[in-house]
Design an enzyme around this catalytic site. Structure first.
Site, mmCIF file in Angstrom:
data_model
loop_
_atom_site.group_PDB
_atom_site.id
_atom_site.type_symbol
_atom_site.label_atom_id
_atom_site.label_comp_id
_atom_site.label_asym_id
_atom_site.label_seq_id
_atom_site.Cartn_x
_atom_site.Cartn_y
_atom_site.Cartn_z
ATOM 1 N N GLU A 244 2.189 41.269 53.591
ATOM 2 C CA GLU A 244 3.429 41.153 54.365
ATOM 3 C C GLU A 244 3.215 41.807 55.725
ATOM 4 O O GLU A 244 2.714 42.922 55.815
ATOM 5 C CB GLU A 244 4.566 41.862 53.626
ATOM 6 C CG GLU A 244 5.886 41.811 54.380
ATOM 7 C CD GLU A 244 6.959 42.695 53.757
ATOM 8 O OE1 GLU A 244 7.563 42.290 52.758
ATOM 9 O OE2 GLU A 244 7.190 43.800 54.293
ATOM 10 N N THR B 46 8.300 39.444 57.787
ATOM 11 C CA THR B 46 9.658 39.968 57.578
ATOM 12 C C THR B 46 10.607 39.489 58.678
ATOM 13 O O THR B 46 10.178 39.044 59.752
ATOM 14 C CB THR B 46 9.660 41.514 57.562
ATOM 15 O OG1 THR B 46 9.085 41.971 58.781
ATOM 16 C CG2 THR B 46 8.895 42.053 56.386
ATOM 17 N N ARG C 97 19.208 39.235 51.130
ATOM 18 C CA ARG C 97 20.449 39.597 51.803
ATOM 19 C C ARG C 97 20.148 40.271 53.137
ATOM 20 O O ARG C 97 20.804 40.043 54.144
ATOM 21 C CB ARG C 97 21.260 40.554 50.919
ATOM 22 C CG ARG C 97 22.632 40.821 51.500
ATOM 23 C CD ARG C 97 23.281 42.008 50.841
ATOM 24 N NE ARG C 97 22.592 43.246 51.167
ATOM 25 C CZ ARG C 97 22.935 44.433 50.693
ATOM 26 N NH1 ARG C 97 23.941 44.533 49.837
ATOM 27 N NH2 ARG C 97 22.265 45.512 51.041
ATOM 28 N N GLY C 98 19.120 41.121 53.126
ATOM 29 C CA GLY C 98 18.789 41.882 54.338
ATOM 30 C C GLY C 98 19.338 43.293 54.250
ATOM 31 O O GLY C 98 20.252 43.583 53.475
ATOM 32 N N ALA D 292 22.286 37.286 48.670
ATOM 33 C CA ALA D 292 21.147 36.356 48.633
ATOM 34 C C ALA D 292 21.484 35.109 47.815
ATOM 35 O O ALA D 292 20.977 34.028 48.108
ATOM 36 C CB ALA D 292 19.921 37.069 48.059
ATOM 37 N N TYR E 271 13.902 43.896 41.534
ATOM 38 C CA TYR E 271 13.816 45.364 41.609
ATOM 39 C C TYR E 271 13.491 45.971 40.240
ATOM 40 O O TYR E 271 14.394 46.142 39.415
ATOM 41 C CB TYR E 271 15.141 45.928 42.146
ATOM 42 C CG TYR E 271 15.443 45.398 43.533
ATOM 43 C CD1 TYR E 271 15.049 46.104 44.661
ATOM 44 C CD2 TYR E 271 16.058 44.161 43.712
ATOM 45 C CE1 TYR E 271 15.271 45.595 45.932
ATOM 46 C CE2 TYR E 271 16.282 43.645 44.973
ATOM 47 C CZ TYR E 271 15.885 44.366 46.077
ATOM 48 O OH TYR E 271 16.094 43.857 47.331
ATOM 49 N N LYS F 113 19.877 34.229 40.307
ATOM 50 C CA LYS F 113 19.099 33.651 41.412
ATOM 51 C C LYS F 113 18.060 32.663 40.872
ATOM 52 O O LYS F 113 17.834 31.596 41.448
ATOM 53 C CB LYS F 113 18.422 34.766 42.242
ATOM 54 C CG LYS F 113 19.411 35.604 43.055
ATOM 55 C CD LYS F 113 18.746 36.499 44.108
ATOM 56 C CE LYS F 113 18.361 37.846 43.633
ATOM 57 N NZ LYS F 113 17.989 38.795 44.713
ATOM 58 N N GLN G 49 10.231 44.732 44.669
ATOM 59 C CA GLN G 49 10.235 45.940 45.498
ATOM 60 C C GLN G 49 8.980 46.749 45.143
ATOM 61 O O GLN G 49 8.439 46.611 44.043
ATOM 62 C CB GLN G 49 11.521 46.746 45.179
ATOM 63 C CG GLN G 49 11.710 47.992 45.995
ATOM 64 C CD GLN G 49 11.735 47.681 47.488
ATOM 65 O OE1 GLN G 49 10.668 47.521 48.091
ATOM 66 N NE2 GLN G 49 12.910 47.599 48.080
HETATM 67 C C1 LIG Z 1 10.041 41.643 48.663
HETATM 68 C C2 LIG Z 1 11.108 42.152 49.606
HETATM 69 C C3 LIG Z 1 11.099 41.737 50.931
HETATM 70 C C4 LIG Z 1 12.108 42.188 51.823
HETATM 71 N N1 LIG Z 1 12.094 41.767 53.123
HETATM 72 C C5 LIG Z 1 13.111 42.104 53.953
HETATM 73 C C6 LIG Z 1 13.198 41.601 55.288
HETATM 74 O O1 LIG Z 1 12.328 40.857 55.742
HETATM 75 N N2 LIG Z 1 14.245 41.966 56.053
HETATM 76 C C7 LIG Z 1 15.241 42.787 55.577
HETATM 77 O O2 LIG Z 1 16.196 43.085 56.322
HETATM 78 N N3 LIG Z 1 15.183 43.297 54.331
HETATM 79 C C8 LIG Z 1 14.152 42.977 53.503
HETATM 80 N N4 LIG Z 1 14.109 43.461 52.227
HETATM 81 C C9 LIG Z 1 15.132 44.411 51.803
HETATM 82 C C10 LIG Z 1 16.354 43.693 51.199
HETATM 83 O O3 LIG Z 1 16.993 42.924 52.189
HETATM 84 C C11 LIG Z 1 17.277 44.785 50.668
HETATM 85 O O4 LIG Z 1 16.709 45.367 49.513
HETATM 86 C C12 LIG Z 1 18.717 44.362 50.459
HETATM 87 O O5 LIG Z 1 19.472 45.566 50.312
HETATM 88 C C13 LIG Z 1 18.959 43.517 49.232
HETATM 89 O O6 LIG Z 1 18.430 42.262 49.353
HETATM 90 P P1 LIG Z 1 18.479 41.222 48.117
HETATM 91 O O7 LIG Z 1 18.008 39.923 48.612
HETATM 92 O O8 LIG Z 1 17.822 41.813 46.925
HETATM 93 O O9 LIG Z 1 20.074 41.181 47.900
HETATM 94 P P2 LIG Z 1 20.995 40.595 46.787
HETATM 95 O O10 LIG Z 1 20.248 39.803 45.765
HETATM 96 O O11 LIG Z 1 22.125 39.932 47.489
HETATM 97 O O12 LIG Z 1 21.520 41.923 46.071
HETATM 98 C C14 LIG Z 1 22.184 42.962 46.808
HETATM 99 C C15 LIG Z 1 23.018 43.798 45.852
HETATM 100 O O13 LIG Z 1 24.173 43.058 45.408
HETATM 101 C C16 LIG Z 1 24.126 42.755 44.013
HETATM 102 N N5 LIG Z 1 24.389 41.312 43.950
HETATM 103 C C17 LIG Z 1 23.519 40.294 44.109
HETATM 104 N N6 LIG Z 1 24.156 39.102 44.115
HETATM 105 C C18 LIG Z 1 25.465 39.381 43.983
HETATM 106 C C19 LIG Z 1 26.629 38.576 43.969
HETATM 107 N N7 LIG Z 1 26.554 37.247 44.083
HETATM 108 N N8 LIG Z 1 27.834 39.205 43.848
HETATM 109 C C20 LIG Z 1 27.917 40.543 43.745
HETATM 110 N N9 LIG Z 1 26.831 41.368 43.743
HETATM 111 C C21 LIG Z 1 25.617 40.784 43.872
HETATM 112 C C22 LIG Z 1 22.739 43.156 43.536
HETATM 113 O O14 LIG Z 1 22.749 43.692 42.224
HETATM 114 C C23 LIG Z 1 22.315 44.210 44.551
HETATM 115 O O15 LIG Z 1 22.789 45.485 44.204
HETATM 116 C C24 LIG Z 1 13.114 43.067 51.336
HETATM 117 C C25 LIG Z 1 13.092 43.486 49.999
HETATM 118 C C26 LIG Z 1 12.107 43.040 49.128
HETATM 119 C C27 LIG Z 1 12.116 43.509 47.701
#
Ligand SMILES: Cc1cc2nc3c(=O)[nH]c(=O)nc-3n(C[C@H](O)[C@H](O)[C@H](O)COP(=O)(O)OP(=O)(O)OC[C@H]3O[C@@H](n4cnc5c(N)ncnc54)[C@H](O)[C@@H]3O)c2cc1C
Length: 303
Positions: free
Chosen positions: A5, A36, A111-112, A131, A165, A185, A196
């Site tokens: 990455e 990223t 989600r970011g 996400a 995670y 998802k 993670q």
């Molecule tokens: C491999 C990897 C690459 C990453 N790359 C980047 C990057 O390029 N840029 C960046 O800004 N960040 C990046 N991140 C960080 C990531 O954006 C954060 O960890 C963020 O806080 C969560 O992203 P997610 O896609 O897991 O979110 P989600 O899957 O949306 O989850 C976020 C939280 O909400 C909960 N949740 C999920 N879906 C729902 C729903 N539909 N309703 C209610 N609750 C829900 C989950 O349990 C979790 O606690 C990366 C993380 C990883 C693991």
């Protein structure tokens, strides 16, 4: 297989730093390179009258262009991260159209992170909050469904990754709730999971076993981040809510220099990677932070 990455360079720096990193890592024949995406942060500009103006700026732009440049120059798949924050649905659709036209058909949907200074993640008005919502938009486009229903769109062909995670997402109230969203998802159409970072291999193994027991059968790619300094013993658990095993943290606490830390980390990661290979992981994915040196030292001992 090893994948990596990269972070886009900070605004104002050229793309050469990306190529330099790529040149270091291509000898390991990565099947793909992730790039990223970073939401805008805020700058505070002081006016002569003393008032501060909050200005939004994106410190690391260029993800899509970097992916295209990598694919063009190195003939390797590039995987742009797509995030909810900072995009309306319309902007996301346009970005996906650009990616499709460029032949970039792998994406990692996330989600970011929250913006610096925001206490939590704040969705962009007209954008996505999770996400799952972004994933649904990409899946829709793979089915030829665009935002404006009168458009009969061609079907895109995105292979979609999502984050997982092993030690739960830091905002989730408990592991099972977070896991429920991960399962959702995959049910919605995610084709692979990237985890993670973790330092306790048992957490990864337990996570994979739980996924398999619950019908999640897509590839689960372990995310690995070499440690480079002592401060990470505090910052990584604080930011990512992960466990650093005592054996590793004690060994790092005794280090006198960053070079010592890197030596300890390399040994730990090499052993962990060997165990992961025995466990049958599809690929070892390294968070390089665009600093290829520490990753290279590990991969050299495994290749
Ligand atoms: C491999 C990897 C690459 C990453 N790359 C980047 C990057 O390029 N840029 C960046 O800004 N960040 C990046 N991140 C960080 C990531 O954006 C954060 O960890 C963020 O806080 C969560 O992203 P997610 O896609 O897991 O979110 P989600 O899957 O949306 O989850 C976020 C939280 O909400 C909960 N949740 C999920 N879906 C729902 C729903 N539909 N309703 C209610 N609750 C829900 C989950 O349990 C979790 O606690 C990366 C993380 C990883 C693991």
């Amino acid at each position: 297989m090893f994948s990596f990455e990269l972070l886009p360079p900070a605004k104002g720096q050229g793309i050469q730093s990306i190529f330099n990193t790529m040149d270091e890592l291509m000898e390991f024949n990565p099947p793909f390179i992730d790039v990223t995406y970073h939401r805008e942060d805020y700058l505070y500009k002081q006016h002569p009258n003393g008032l501060l103006e909050r200005v939004a700026y994106r410190k690391r732009p260029g993800t899509v262009a970097i992916c295209a440049a990598i694919m063009n120059k190195y003939k390797v798949d590039a995987v742009p991260h797509l995030i909810c924050g900072g995009f309306t649905k319309e902007e996301t659709e346009n970005a996906l159209i650009d990616l499709d036209f460029l032949g970039i058909d792998n994406v990692l949907v996330l989600r970011g992170d929250a913006r610096k200074g925001d206490p939590d993640f704040i969705p962009t008005p007209g954008g996505h909050a999770y996400a799952t919502e972004l994933l649904a938009q990409v899946v829709d486009m793979n089915n030829g469904k665009y935002l404006h229903e009168d458009i009969e769109g061609s079907k895109t062909n995105f292979c979609i990754g999502v984050a997982g995670y092993p030690e739960k997402h830091f905002e989730a109230p408990n592991f099972n709730t977070d896991f429920k969203w991960l399962k959702k998802k995959v049910e919605m159409g995610a084709n692979f999971i990237v985890t993670q970072m973790f330092y306790n291999i048992d957490r990864y193994k337990e996570f994979v076993i739980k996924c398999r027991d619950n019908g999640i059968d897509v590839p689960i790619i372990p995310g690995l981040k070499p440690l480079t300094n002592k401060k990470q013993l505090i910052s990584l658990p604080k930011i990512f809510h992960l466990d650093i095993p005592e054996e590793l943290s004690s060994a790092i606490e005794e280090c006198k220099t960053n070079a010592d830390v890197q030596k300890v980390s390399t040994e730990w990661m090499v052993n962990m990677c060997k165990e992961l290979i025995d466990f049958g992981v599809p690929v070892l994915h390294f968070y390089t932070m665009s600093n290829p040196g520490p990753t290279k030292k590990i991969v050299e001992q495994l290749a």
